[in-house]
Design a protein around this motif. Structure first.
Motif, PDB file in Angstrom:
ATOM      1  N   PRO A 425       0.798  -1.234   0.000  1.00  0.00           N
ATOM      2  CA  PRO A 425       0.000   0.000   0.000  1.00  0.00           C
ATOM      3  C   PRO A 425       0.828   1.281   0.000  1.00  0.00           C
ATOM      4  CG  PRO A 425      -0.919  -1.559   1.549  1.00  0.00           C
ATOM      5  CD  PRO A 425       0.407  -2.117   1.109  1.00  0.00           C
ATOM      6  N   VAL A 426       2.044   1.249   0.555  1.00  0.00           N
ATOM      7  CA  VAL A 426       2.891   2.441   0.543  1.00  0.00           C
ATOM      8  C   VAL A 426       3.196   2.851  -0.893  1.00  0.00           C
ATOM      9  CG1 VAL A 426       5.123   3.379   1.243  1.00  0.00           C
ATOM     10  CG2 VAL A 426       3.888   1.844   2.777  1.00  0.00           C
ATOM     11  N   ALA A 427       3.575   1.887  -1.716  1.00  0.00           N
ATOM     12  CA  ALA A 427       3.868   2.171  -3.117  1.00  0.00           C
ATOM     13  C   ALA A 427       2.604   2.428  -3.925  1.00  0.00           C
ATOM     14  CB  ALA A 427       4.662   1.011  -3.726  1.00  0.00           C
ATOM     15  N   VAL A 428       1.513   1.725  -3.609  1.00  0.00           N
ATOM     16  CA  VAL A 428       0.257   1.924  -4.346  1.00  0.00           C
ATOM     17  C   VAL A 428      -0.272   3.340  -4.137  1.00  0.00           C
ATOM     18  CG1 VAL A 428      -2.179   1.254  -4.434  1.00  0.00           C
ATOM     19  CG2 VAL A 428      -0.410  -0.505  -4.412  1.00  0.00           C
ATOM     20  N   ALA A 429      -0.255   3.835  -2.902  1.00  0.00           N
ATOM     21  CA  ALA A 429      -0.765   5.175  -2.618  1.00  0.00           C
ATOM     22  C   ALA A 429       0.017   6.235  -3.388  1.00  0.00           C
ATOM     23  CB  ALA A 429      -0.705   5.446  -1.119  1.00  0.00           C
ATOM     24  N   SER A 430       1.338   6.109  -3.446  1.00  0.00           N
ATOM     25  CA  SER A 430       2.149   7.080  -4.180  1.00  0.00           C
ATOM     26  C   SER A 430       1.889   6.989  -5.681  1.00  0.00           C
ATOM     27  CB  SER A 430       3.633   6.846  -3.882  1.00  0.00           C
ATOM     28  OG  SER A 430       3.910   7.031  -2.511  1.00  0.00           O
ATOM     29  N   ALA A 431       1.812   5.771  -6.208  1.00  0.00           N
ATOM     30  CA  ALA A 431       1.564   5.608  -7.640  1.00  0.00           C
ATOM     31  C   ALA A 431       0.191   6.138  -8.027  1.00  0.00           C
ATOM     32  CB  ALA A 431       1.689   4.135  -8.024  1.00  0.00           C
ATOM     33  N   ARG A 432      -0.816   5.863  -7.218  1.00  0.00           N
ATOM     34  CA  ARG A 432      -2.165   6.330  -7.515  1.00  0.00           C
ATOM     35  C   ARG A 432      -2.234   7.857  -7.522  1.00  0.00           C
ATOM     36  NH1 ARG A 432      -6.506   8.250  -4.899  1.00  0.00           N
ATOM     37  NH2 ARG A 432      -8.546   7.800  -5.821  1.00  0.00           N
ATOM     38  N   ALA A 433      -1.635   8.494  -6.508  1.00  0.00           N
ATOM     39  CA  ALA A 433      -1.659   9.958  -6.445  1.00  0.00           C
ATOM     40  C   ALA A 433      -0.929  10.573  -7.635  1.00  0.00           C
ATOM     41  CB  ALA A 433      -1.027  10.429  -5.130  1.00  0.00           C
ATOM     42  N   ALA A 434       0.198   9.966  -8.045  1.00  0.00           N
ATOM     43  CA  ALA A 434       0.948  10.490  -9.184  1.00  0.00           C
ATOM     44  C   ALA A 434       0.170  10.333 -10.486  1.00  0.00           C
ATOM     45  CB  ALA A 434       2.297   9.785  -9.283  1.00  0.00           C
ATOM     46  N   THR A 476       9.190   2.962   0.372  1.00  0.00           N
ATOM     47  CA  THR A 476       9.164   1.519   0.586  1.00  0.00           C
ATOM     48  C   THR A 476      10.518   1.009   1.049  1.00  0.00           C
ATOM     49  OG1 THR A 476       7.510   1.364  -1.183  1.00  0.00           O
ATOM     50  CG2 THR A 476       8.550  -0.676  -0.483  1.00  0.00           C
ATOM     51  N   PHE A 477      11.602   1.527   0.471  1.00  0.00           N
ATOM     52  CA  PHE A 477      12.947   1.145   0.897  1.00  0.00           C
ATOM     53  C   PHE A 477      13.154   1.443   2.381  1.00  0.00           C
ATOM     54  CE2 PHE A 477      17.363   2.243   1.722  1.00  0.00           C
ATOM     55  CZ  PHE A 477      18.048   1.163   1.191  1.00  0.00           C
ATOM     56  N   VAL A 478      12.698   2.610   2.816  1.00  0.00           N
ATOM     57  CA  VAL A 478      12.896   3.013   4.209  1.00  0.00           C
ATOM     58  C   VAL A 478      12.118   2.107   5.158  1.00  0.00           C
ATOM     59  CG1 VAL A 478      12.520   4.866   5.874  1.00  0.00           C
ATOM     60  CG2 VAL A 478      13.434   5.395   3.626  1.00  0.00           C
ATOM     61  N   VAL A 479      10.846   1.855   4.852  1.00  0.00           N
ATOM     62  CA  VAL A 479      10.034   1.064   5.782  1.00  0.00           C
ATOM     63  C   VAL A 479      10.452  -0.402   5.790  1.00  0.00           C
ATOM     64  CG1 VAL A 479       8.060   2.635   5.676  1.00  0.00           C
ATOM     65  CG2 VAL A 479       8.220   0.764   4.035  1.00  0.00           C
ATOM     66  N   ILE A 480      10.925  -0.925   4.650  1.00  0.00           N
ATOM     67  CA  ILE A 480      11.420  -2.308   4.634  1.00  0.00           C
ATOM     68  C   ILE A 480      12.670  -2.420   5.501  1.00  0.00           C
ATOM     69  CG2 ILE A 480      12.563  -4.028   3.179  1.00  0.00           C
ATOM     70  CD1 ILE A 480      10.607  -3.391   0.993  1.00  0.00           C
ATOM     71  N   MET A 481      13.519  -1.434   5.428  1.00  0.00           N
ATOM     72  CA  MET A 481      14.759  -1.469   6.192  1.00  0.00           C
ATOM     73  C   MET A 481      14.486  -1.503   7.697  1.00  0.00           C
ATOM     74  SD  MET A 481      18.008   1.030   5.632  1.00  0.00           S
ATOM     75  CE  MET A 481      17.060   2.446   6.130  1.00  0.00           C
ATOM     76  N   LYS A 482      13.354  -0.952   8.117  1.00  0.00           N
ATOM     77  CA  LYS A 482      13.039  -0.901   9.546  1.00  0.00           C
ATOM     78  C   LYS A 482      12.140  -2.047  10.003  1.00  0.00           C
ATOM     79  CE  LYS A 482      11.248   3.211   9.226  1.00  0.00           C
ATOM     80  NZ  LYS A 482      10.606   4.472   9.610  1.00  0.00           N
ATOM     81  N   GLU A 483      11.659  -2.878   9.087  1.00  0.00           N
ATOM     82  CA  GLU A 483      10.729  -3.946   9.454  1.00  0.00           C
ATOM     83  C   GLU A 483      11.406  -4.956  10.379  1.00  0.00           C
ATOM     84  OE1 GLU A 483       8.070  -6.932  10.003  1.00  0.00           O
ATOM     85  OE2 GLU A 483       7.737  -4.828   9.489  1.00  0.00           O
TER      86      GLU A 483
END
Length: 536
Positions: A425-434, A476-483
């Motif tokens: 959803p992090v990537a979907v929200a950005s792609a949809r808004a763009a 997405t890179f940032v949140v994956i790194m912290k998972e």
């Protein structure tokens, strides 16, 4: 020179007769534009369906586990007092954090993009740096400094400080994309600055603010680290406790189902806020940037506001982390182990972000360009999978790999699949808004000229939405790194990331030993956060 009209009168009919005998020129093949809500093309539908099925895999695991002892037993667990209490506590925390993030994100985006605030580029970077601080690290810094904040206050402060960039970034991007001519027209008709904001600007910010808010709400519902450190009971903490306390997975699975139901309701509510209005320019709009609002006597209060936010969200956690680094000794620093964990973190985060972004693109395009039932169902499926806690996603994929794909057990593809489920959803929200902010008429023109859906996607849609897609990949890179929870369960044997090493040292009470790994996480996450801030 004179022309003989008689000769001309004889030549013109012959020339017209020759034109009549000439074969007609072939007409170009024209494909009519695709009407709104038409059937989505397979080039989008197939990968979006694959992404949705992957996101729904943990839900299948929850269903199997929740109904293991029958419907009656599951319903008794849903209606017991403890479950209702957890529901109220989770919703209260979510409402407080979303409200706080909207206030911080929208106000800072407005000050940075649309006013004469001194040092706007610096404040924009500082507003994105909280993404570099994991929520469990931020929770530790607050609780270690003020133990009285344990409970709801500590959890709310920690998560608000960690999550408001999810609202700030899309709102700032939307403010940059709004045609200033509309606001200037409102001013010319006698509307003041406040009325222009509410009547013209705010409706165009609604998709970005709503998209950021739903990400914040889903993050809060699925967070485990910060609520555990602040000792505030929510569904995620109760699920983790249930998994540790008993071999019976049914109670935890039932709680997970309730959490997913809450997520579906939140996504449906966010869909209702979108309305039917368009948000893209039909032309190039104004070729010049909007006139920035002069703050005048409000400059000092505005600086105090952004300074206080930066101090609470960036300076305070870093100062606490610096303290733990300063009291450490040589035994706390293992350069070889630190380098190995850093390399593993960058590798899994980069691969996970790339795969997640590729799967998010068709879902985002379908959501922005197609209003049919299939597009809504696919998007909601993606968000529903995001609500499942990381530990549940990890256990679901372990269950799946052991039963049906044993060669993937404790291998990198399984870990990447968990990241896709959690952060799609992090990537979907950005792609949809763009995609929403790019004019759909350009895609319709390309289709009318005979371009296939794949070529339209590759040559028109993706290039126009590339900045937003790139921002989503960086997030997405940032949140994956912290998972943390899913990584603990699914990482390949012998592989440690910075997050798992940090959790191991913190669990043993070695806060000075955990500090180098926390500092490495912050430094790595600060790079994409800085780049995102430069775009604001």
């Amino acid at each position: 020179m004179r022309y003989d009209l008689t000769v001309l009168g004889q030549l013109v009919p012959r020339w017209n007769e020759g034109r009549a005998r000439a074969p007609p020129a072939p007409r170009p093949r024209v494909t009519p534009p695709r009407p709104p809500g038409a059937r989505p093309p397979l080039v989008l539908l197939l990968p979006a369906t694959a992404a949705a099925l992957l996101a729904l895999l943990p839900l299948g695991y929850l269903g199997v586990r929740a109904l293991e002892h029958g419907w009656g037993y599951a319903w008794d667990l849903v209606t017991e007092a403890r479950t209702l209490e957890l529901l109220g506590r989770s919703l209260a925390l979510t409402a407080i954090v979303v409200t706080g993030c909207l206030v911080l994100g929208v106000s800072l985006a407005w000050l940075v993009v649309r006013t004469s605030l001194p040092g706007r580029s610096v404040w924009a970077v500082l507003a994105t740096l909280p993404l570099a601080v994991p929520s469990y690290v931020a929770a530790f810094t607050w609780i270690s400094a003020a133990p009285s904040l344990a409970g709801l206050p500590g959890a709310a402060i920690t998560l608000t400080c960690a999550c408001f960039p999810y609202v700030f970034l899309p709102v700032a991007a939307a403010l940059r994309g709004i045609d200033p001519a509309q606001e200037e027209a409102a001013h010319s008709l006698g509307s003041g600055s406040l009325r222009t904001f509410w009547r013209v600007t705010a409706p165009q910010l609604r998709p970005a603010a709503a998209g950021g808010s739903i990400l914040v709400a889903l993050y809060v519902l699925s967070d485990f680290g910060s609520v555990s450190i602040t000792r505030y009971d929510t569904f995620t903490r109760a699920i983790h406790t249930s998994y540790q306390a008993s071999f019976d997975r049914t109670p935890a699975a039932v709680l997970g189902c309730v959490l997913v139901a809450m997520t579906v309701l939140l996504v449906l509510a966010e869909n209702r806020t979108r309305g039917r209005a368009g948000h893209a320019r039909t032309g190039r709009g104004s070729a010049r940037p909007p006139v920035r609002l002069r703050l005048g006597r409000w400059t000092v209060p505005a600086l105090a506001w952004v300074g206080a936010v930066a101090a609470a969200t960036v300076a305070f956690p870093l100062a606490t982390l610096g303290y733990w680094l300063s009291i450490g000794n040589s035994a706390d620093w293992n350069p070889e182990r630190l380098w190995s964990a850093t390399l593993s973190t960058v590798t899994v985060a980069a691969v996970g972000a790339a795969v997640t972004t590729l799967l998010a693109l068709p879902v985002g395009v379908l959501s922005a360009r197609h209003k049919g039932r299939a597009a809504r169902l696919l998007e909601q499926s993606v968000y529903a999978g995001h609500a499942v806690p990381g530990i549940t996603v990890g256990l679901a994929l372990v269950f799946f790999s052991v039963r049906y794909a044993y060669p993937l057990y404790q291998e990198m593809p399984l870990l990447i699949a968990a990241y896709v489920v959690l952060f799609l959803p992090v990537a979907v929200a950005s792609a949809r808004a763009a995609v929403l902010q790019s004019p759909p008429v350009l895609e319709e023109v390309a289709r009318s000229l005979g371009r296939s859906p794949l070529r339209v996607l590759r040559e028109i849609t993706v290039p126009l939405a590339a900045p937003g897609i790139g921002a989503g990949a960086a997030l997405t890179f940032v949140v994956i790194m912290k998972e943390l929870p899913a990584t603990l369960l699914l990482r390949p044997t012998g592989t440690d990331t910075l997050a798992t090493r940090l959790w191991t040292e913190t669990g043993a009470g070695a806060f000075a030993g955990a500090a180098p790994y926390a500092a490495a996480i912050v430094l790595l996450a600060a790079i994409p956060s800085y780049l995102l801030g430069r775009r604001s």
